[in-house]
Each structure stands twice: as C-alpha cells, then as structure tokens.
Design an enzyme around this catalytic site. Structure first.
Site, PDB file in Angstrom:
ATOM      1  N   GLU A 131       0.828  -1.208   0.000  1.00  0.00           N
ATOM      2  CA  GLU A 131       0.000   0.000   0.000  1.00  0.00           C
ATOM      3  C   GLU A 131       0.861   1.256   0.000  1.00  0.00           C
ATOM      4  O   GLU A 131       0.520   2.258  -0.642  1.00  0.00           O
ATOM      5  CB  GLU A 131      -0.943  -0.011   1.194  1.00  0.00           C
ATOM      6  CG  GLU A 131      -1.909  -1.186   1.231  1.00  0.00           C
ATOM      7  CD  GLU A 131      -2.740  -1.315  -0.033  1.00  0.00           C
ATOM      8  OE1 GLU A 131      -2.946  -0.295  -0.726  1.00  0.00           O
ATOM      9  OE2 GLU A 131      -3.183  -2.437  -0.349  1.00  0.00           O
ATOM     10  N   GLU A 199      -1.111  -2.967  -9.933  1.00  0.00           N
ATOM     11  CA  GLU A 199      -0.899  -3.935  -8.864  1.00  0.00           C
ATOM     12  C   GLU A 199       0.458  -4.631  -8.983  1.00  0.00           C
ATOM     13  O   GLU A 199       1.141  -4.832  -7.983  1.00  0.00           O
ATOM     14  CB  GLU A 199      -2.021  -4.974  -8.856  1.00  0.00           C
ATOM     15  CG  GLU A 199      -3.373  -4.427  -8.413  1.00  0.00           C
ATOM     16  CD  GLU A 199      -3.330  -3.727  -7.078  1.00  0.00           C
ATOM     17  OE1 GLU A 199      -2.652  -4.215  -6.150  1.00  0.00           O
ATOM     18  OE2 GLU A 199      -3.966  -2.675  -6.940  1.00  0.00           O
TER      19      GLU A 199
END
Length: 301
Positions: A131, A199
């Site tokens: 993150e 991602e």
C-alpha cells in the site's frame, strides 16, 4: 507524471459525465453536468480520501497503539522514503487493505480487522509495504478519482435509463439506451485497467520496501482465500471502490480477463516468487518488523 495522468483521467471522466448530461437534457443538461463535474473534480481532489474512508467506516489508529500497527507503518514508511501516512482500521472480518490520498503528504493506509487477525506480522508488513508503494507511485490519487467518478457516472446513467432522457432526439432511443448502458461499463473498464496495471508494480515495489517478496506472496494467498469466502458489506454497497483494495473485496472471483478488477492472484504470487528466487537480499527481517516483534502482542498474531 502521476499528476498528468490524474488530470487526463479527470478530463476523460468529465467528458463522459457531460455526455450523459446531454442525453438527459440537451445542451442545458451538458452545462449542468459540466458545472457538477467541476465541483466533483475539486471535491475529489481535496476530499475523496476522506469520502472513501467514510464509505468503509474506517476508524483512525492512534500513534503508538498497543497493537504496534502505527509503529509498523512508520518504519516501513521510512524504508519507502515517505512521510508517515494516517493509519485506519476497518471493522470487517474480510482480510483486505487499501491506501488513499491525493499525494504522499496527504495519504492514508487502511487495513481490516480480519486482515490483522489472519496474517502474521511479516505478512502484514508485506501488505502495508504494498500500500505504501501505491502512495509513493501516486496511484492513490488516480484510484480514488476513478472510484468517485465511476460511482457518479453509474448513478447518473441509471437515472437516465429509468427516468428517461432525450430519446426522441439526437442519437435516438437506441443510441441513448446504448450509451446509458455503456457509460458505466466504460468507467468500470477504466477502473479495471488502472488497477490491473498498477498492482504488479506495487507488488514489486512493496517487496523491495519490506525486503521480503515471499511475505507479500503469502499474504496475497491468505487474503484471496478469505476474500472469496467472507462478505465485505461496505464494499458491496460501494462497488466503485473495489479496485482500490489489494484483493478484490467483491465475490467476483477475479480472473485474468478484460473484466477483472485485479490481476490474477496466482500470477502475482508467481511474479513475487520469481523475484524472491533472484534476490540476493539477506533473510534478516528489516528493522520495522523487528520493532513490532518486540512490541506487545497485537490483535493479529
């Protein structure tokens, strides 16, 4: 480049928003949509992170919390060369996490209680590092903007579909209905493309931040198994935010296809394992995780 991409994305979403406004009420509707879009752009840029956090009822974590979560985030943020983000916890059994914020100076990391219960400290470090990579790469601004606009576009398109628009003019009823259906799909495809392309990059950068690709690989497998079985009610109510999570929170069983919000978990894990196999890093845990091991036992292990 992150700000340029965000500006282009906001322009594209604004154009789509205006197109639906035109079909609803002609030139006047397009003008109203433009004014609304301008307000949304400003609100999205300054407040979208707090809007998303409220959607999921995220609660702030105090510095030096008993669980050691704040210390873990702080240590990993130092590794990433980032200022300390705000830290939030979401009370849901589904293991998951996301980051939000318009830039690294105004960012937040949110993890679920299910994630903290189901992962080891090392796996949790891998997730948080992932993150933080999104924050460092300025992905959070783009992802949050798309979440806000996609939700608004879908709402406006549904309104037009059920309450009618200028179906007897312009493109006609067939064209109007087609756009009403295709507009939310187009917004969704933008979300999917953004999430899928980012991602892999965040996985790689996150593995470098925490120093251990296999920690994140193991975490992804655990999260995928949990997310496929456990409901996330807030995410189901706000599906436009699904692409922000590390693993799809909806029961869509994401596949490596055009309509997947996330790349295949198996492919992501395989890439991380290849990275680990080629890495010459020492196996010693980085300082942030060592510090948490010394802290009082938290709720995740």
């Amino acid at each position: 480049m992150g700000y340029v991409r965000t500006a282009l994305l906001m322009a594209a979403m604004t154009a789509l928003f205006m197109g639906i406004g035109y079909l609803l009420a002609g030139s006047g509707g397009m003008l109203i949509a433009l004014v609304m879009a301008g307000g949304m752009n400003a609100l999205t840029w300054w407040k979208s992170d707090q809007m998303v956090l409220r959607m999921h009822n995220a609660q702030p974590v105090a510095p030096n919390d008993r669980a050691g979560l704040s210390d873990l985030v702080a240590g990993l943020a130092r590794n990433a060369g980032l200022p300390m983000p705000a830290v939030y916890v979401i009370d849901t059994d589904q293991p998951n996490a996301f980051a939000t914020g318009r830039n690294p100076q105004n960012a937040a990391v949110a993890v679920t209680t299910g994630l903290m219960r189901s992962l080891s400290r090392e796996e949790l470090a891998g997730v948080i590092a992932h993150e933080l990579a999104h924050i460092r790469n300025h992905d959070t601004a783009i992802m949050t903007v798309t979440a806000t606009f996609a939700g608004a576009i879908t709402m406006l398109a549904n309104f037009a579909l059920f309450f009618g628009g200028r179906r007897d003019e312009g493109p006609g009823i067939a064209g109007t209905l087609a756009l009403m259906i295709l507009a939310p799909m187009a917004a969704g495809l933008v979300q999917m493309a953004i999430s899928r392309t980012r991602e892999y990059s965040a996985d790689k950068a996150g593995a470098e931040i925490c120093g251990q690709p296999l920690w994140l690989a193991s975490a992804l497998e655990r999260i995928q198994a949990g997310a496929a079985q456990i409901d996330n009610d807030a995410a189901e109510r706000n599906p436009a935010t699904a692409h922000m999570f590390i693993i799809n929170p909806l029961h869509a069983h994401a596949r490596h296809s055009l309509f997947a919000t996330h790349p295949s978990t198996e492919n992501r894990v395989a890439a991380l394992r290849r990275m680990a196999a080629g890495s010459s890093r020492a196996a010693r845990a980085p300082a942030p995780v060592q510090a948490v091991r010394k802290a009082q036992k938290g709720p995740w292990g």
